[in-house]
Design an enzyme around this catalytic site. Structure first.
Site, PDB file in Angstrom:
ATOM      1  N   SER A  27     -18.216   0.159 -50.925  1.00 11.00           N
ATOM      2  CA  SER A  27     -18.219   1.268 -49.837  1.00 11.00           C
ATOM      3  C   SER A  27     -17.893   2.555 -50.636  1.00 11.00           C
ATOM      4  O   SER A  27     -16.889   2.458 -51.624  1.00 11.00           O
ATOM      5  CB  SER A  27     -17.019   0.680 -48.931  1.00 11.00           C
ATOM      6  OG  SER A  27     -16.810   1.819 -48.122  1.00 11.00           O
ATOM      7  N   TYR A  67      -7.843  -2.304 -46.998  1.00  2.69           N
ATOM      8  CA  TYR A  67      -9.410  -2.442 -46.849  1.00  2.69           C
ATOM      9  C   TYR A  67     -10.016  -2.067 -48.229  1.00  2.69           C
ATOM     10  O   TYR A  67     -10.575  -2.707 -48.718  1.00  2.69           O
ATOM     11  CB  TYR A  67      -9.895  -2.120 -45.497  1.00  2.69           C
ATOM     12  CG  TYR A  67     -11.151  -1.614 -45.698  1.00  2.69           C
ATOM     13  CD1 TYR A  67     -12.133  -2.921 -45.736  1.00  2.69           C
ATOM     14  CD2 TYR A  67     -11.804  -0.459 -45.542  1.00  2.69           C
ATOM     15  CE1 TYR A  67     -13.701  -2.648 -45.871  1.00  2.69           C
ATOM     16  CE2 TYR A  67     -13.357  -0.142 -45.897  1.00  2.69           C
ATOM     17  CZ  TYR A  67     -14.239  -1.365 -45.921  1.00  2.69           C
ATOM     18  OH  TYR A  67     -15.453  -1.178 -46.226  1.00  2.69           O
ATOM     19  N   LYS A 108     -11.989  -3.651 -51.632  1.00  2.00           N
ATOM     20  CA  LYS A 108     -13.333  -3.171 -52.118  1.00  2.00           C
ATOM     21  C   LYS A 108     -13.251  -2.677 -53.621  1.00  2.00           C
ATOM     22  O   LYS A 108     -13.941  -3.181 -54.618  1.00  2.00           O
ATOM     23  CB  LYS A 108     -14.126  -1.975 -51.413  1.00  2.00           C
ATOM     24  CG  LYS A 108     -14.356  -2.266 -50.063  1.00  2.00           C
ATOM     25  CD  LYS A 108     -15.469  -3.569 -50.002  1.00  2.00           C
ATOM     26  CE  LYS A 108     -15.928  -3.865 -48.765  1.00  2.00           C
ATOM     27  NZ  LYS A 108     -16.847  -5.116 -48.683  1.00  2.00           N
TER      28      LYS A 108
HETATM   29  C1  UD1 Z   1     -14.370   4.715 -41.770  1.00  2.00           C
HETATM   30  C2  UD1 Z   1     -13.306   4.057 -42.390  1.00  2.00           C
HETATM   31  C3  UD1 Z   1     -14.016   3.713 -43.836  1.00  2.00           C
HETATM   32  C4  UD1 Z   1     -14.956   2.771 -43.525  1.00  2.00           C
HETATM   33  C5  UD1 Z   1     -16.010   3.245 -42.801  1.00  2.00           C
HETATM   34  C6  UD1 Z   1     -16.908   2.261 -42.293  1.00  2.00           C
HETATM   35  C7  UD1 Z   1     -11.354   5.290 -41.847  1.00  2.00           C
HETATM   36  C8  UD1 Z   1     -10.213   6.179 -42.100  1.00  2.00           C
HETATM   37  N1  UD1 Z   1     -12.215   5.158 -42.607  1.00  2.00           N
HETATM   38  O1  UD1 Z   1     -14.877   5.804 -42.120  1.00  2.00           O
HETATM   39  O2  UD1 Z   1     -13.005   3.320 -44.672  1.00  2.00           O
HETATM   40  O3  UD1 Z   1     -15.549   2.329 -44.868  1.00  2.00           O
HETATM   41  O4  UD1 Z   1     -15.278   3.706 -41.559  1.00  2.00           O
HETATM   42  O5  UD1 Z   1     -18.212   2.907 -41.555  1.00  2.00           O
HETATM   43  O6  UD1 Z   1     -11.213   4.479 -40.821  1.00  2.00           O
HETATM   44  N2  UD1 Z   1     -14.390  10.367 -35.261  1.00  2.00           N
HETATM   45  C9  UD1 Z   1     -13.997  10.985 -34.326  1.00  2.00           C
HETATM   46  N3  UD1 Z   1     -13.911  10.190 -33.068  1.00  2.00           N
HETATM   47  C10 UD1 Z   1     -13.865   9.097 -33.116  1.00  2.00           C
HETATM   48  C11 UD1 Z   1     -14.113   8.363 -34.243  1.00  2.00           C
HETATM   49  C12 UD1 Z   1     -14.566   9.082 -35.541  1.00  2.00           C
HETATM   50  O7  UD1 Z   1     -13.766  12.294 -34.027  1.00  2.00           O
HETATM   51  O8  UD1 Z   1     -13.746   8.283 -32.100  1.00  2.00           O
HETATM   52  C13 UD1 Z   1     -14.666  11.188 -36.550  1.00  2.00           C
HETATM   53  C14 UD1 Z   1     -13.795  10.917 -37.684  1.00  2.00           C
HETATM   54  O9  UD1 Z   1     -12.461  11.792 -37.686  1.00  2.00           O
HETATM   55  C15 UD1 Z   1     -14.511  11.212 -39.005  1.00  2.00           C
HETATM   56  C16 UD1 Z   1     -15.861  10.905 -38.533  1.00  2.00           C
HETATM   57  O10 UD1 Z   1     -15.938  10.941 -36.936  1.00  2.00           O
HETATM   58  O11 UD1 Z   1     -14.679  12.635 -39.225  1.00  2.00           O
HETATM   59  C17 UD1 Z   1     -16.634   9.575 -38.668  1.00  2.00           C
HETATM   60  O12 UD1 Z   1     -15.370   8.520 -38.583  1.00  2.00           O
HETATM   61  P1  UD1 Z   1     -15.859   6.838 -38.854  1.00  2.00           P
HETATM   62  O13 UD1 Z   1     -16.989   6.781 -38.170  1.00  2.00           O
HETATM   63  O14 UD1 Z   1     -14.460   6.205 -38.221  1.00  2.00           O
HETATM   64  O15 UD1 Z   1     -16.084   6.665 -40.282  1.00  2.00           O
HETATM   65  P2  UD1 Z   1     -15.099   7.177 -41.577  1.00  2.00           P
HETATM   66  O16 UD1 Z   1     -13.801   7.798 -41.321  1.00  2.00           O
HETATM   67  O17 UD1 Z   1     -15.893   8.021 -42.571  1.00  2.00           O
END
Ligand code: UD1
Length: 347
Positions: A133, A156, A160
């Site tokens: 990842s 997590y 990895k």
């Molecule tokens: C997350 C994990 C990462 C993992 C990946 C798997 C965290 C901190 N990181 O990555 O370790 O490998 O998922 O796909 O959890 N967001 C919102 N509202 C929401 C959900 C997300 O605004 O309800 C935003 C987040 O702040 C971020 C973006 O959307 O800016 C993507 O979030 P997410 O899909 O959770 O992925 P990652 O944070 O990149």
């Protein structure tokens, strides 16, 4: 393993083959003429996935339901089946849960890799493609290249980093091994049929599954975690990659392992293009045909502003490119979510 005009055909064990990325990869492996056997504990997936895979591939995929941390069952499977290669997806993957239950994460993710690699070595299986990842880049994920130092910000992520290290050391000790470490950025989307897709249990942690549940009426509004990041619209940016492109990356890696001299190869699988939370929300609104509600809330602990891949090594060495657009990702996610509003059936 047999060679054909189209490349090598292998008997491939797919661990976690009933999961989100695993199931999409199974479909492409079968289409490419590989033999596929799935092992899955079904801890985070439903057995009904297998019926969907049978409908898509026209084939009943053999499936073994057990946890790979079970050393005896893993050994027995390898004693019974002559595999050429393993694609190892199985593992726990929820960041927040890993902070609450670190031991479970270390035991499961490391333990399954130990018993799998032991069985592979005992039975002369040399090819391994591992689900890593972008999380291994820790806080330094802008235009990440494979040579960057690895680190993590949660248990997590550390599993990895550690699994990668274990695999590098094993391959160094046995240079006949061929290991691919695939560092995924943010997988989204679904098979274009809409019959398989991501089916998170409980409240989705990740952005696109959450938006999809808002679109289908299961959640009221998206919470945008912060709009004061140093990005063009203030929301976090990520490198979203269509799961079909990601699956294709696994096939390309598998083919490459059969011809490379390098015991370990590390490839980023991403598009190289960042998309913000609001851009993704607007793309999904276009796909489902209505404006989706959102509220801006506080930043989520541990989040970074921007993360995207430098995929040039995979482009050059695998001849692989992520081809699908953000609009494709949303259209395919919407087709899956609207046809399966509550995910896979229980039985
Ligand atoms: C997350 C994990 C990462 C993992 C990946 C798997 C965290 C901190 N990181 O990555 O370790 O490998 O998922 O796909 O959890 N967001 C919102 N509202 C929401 C959900 C997300 O605004 O309800 C935003 C987040 O702040 C971020 C973006 O959307 O800016 C993507 O979030 P997410 O899909 O959770 O992925 P990652 O944070 O990149």
């Amino acid at each position: 393993m047999t060679g054909t005009a189209y490349g090598v055909r292998m008997r491939v064990l797919v661990t976690g083959g009933a999961g989100y990325i695993g199931s999409h990869t199974v479909v492409q492996l079968v289409a490419a003429g590989h033999g596929v056997v799935v092992v899955d504990s079904f801890a985070n997936s439903k057995p009904t996935v297998m019926a969907r895979l049978a409908a898509l591939t026209g084939m009943d995929i053999p499936v073994h339901a057990f946890d790979l941390t079970d050393i005896d069952k893993t050994e027995r499977l390898f004693a019974e089946e002559p595999f050429d290669a393993v694609i190892h997806f199985a593992g726990l993957k929820a960041v927040g849960e890993s902070v609450e239950k670190p031991l479970e994460y270390y035991e499961n993710n490391l333990g399954s890799t130990f018993s799998l690699v032991r069985a592979m070595r005992r039975h002369g299986v040399r090819f391994l493609v591992f689900s890593s990842s972008a999380t291994v880049y820790g806080d330094a994920q802008e235009a990440a290249t494979e040579d960057q130092a690895t680190s993590a910000t949660n248990p997590y992520g550390w599993t990895k980093v550690m699994q990668e290290q274990v695999l590098r050391d094993v391959a160094r000790a046995d240079p006949t091994m061929r290991v691919a470490l695939l560092r995924y950025f943010n997988p989204v989307g679904a098979h274009p049929s809409g019959t398989i897709g991501e089916d998170p249990q409980g409240i989705p942690n990740n952005l696109v599954p959450f938006i999809a549940q808002v679109a289908v009426g299961r959640r009221e509004a998206l919470q945008v975690f912060g709009d004061d990041y140093p990005t063009p619209d203030g929301t976090g940016r990520r490198d979203y990659i269509h799961v079909e492109d990601l699956a294709a990356g696994h096939l390309a890696a598998l083919t490459r392992l059969a011809s490379t001299d390098a015991p370990v190869s590390t490839w980023n699988l991403g598009t190289g293009r960042p998309t913000s939370v609001l851009q993704m929300l607007h793309a999904f609104s276009r796909a489902c045909g209505r404006e989706l509600p959102y509220v801006v809330t506080a930043r989520r602990a541990g989040d970074i502003a921007t993360s995207y891949a430098d995929p040039s090594r995979a482009n050059a060495e695998l001849g692989w490119y992520a081809e699908r657009t953000v609009d494709d990702m949303c259209a395919d996610t919407w087709r899956w979510q609207s046809a399966n509003p509550t995910g896979y059936p229980d039985a």
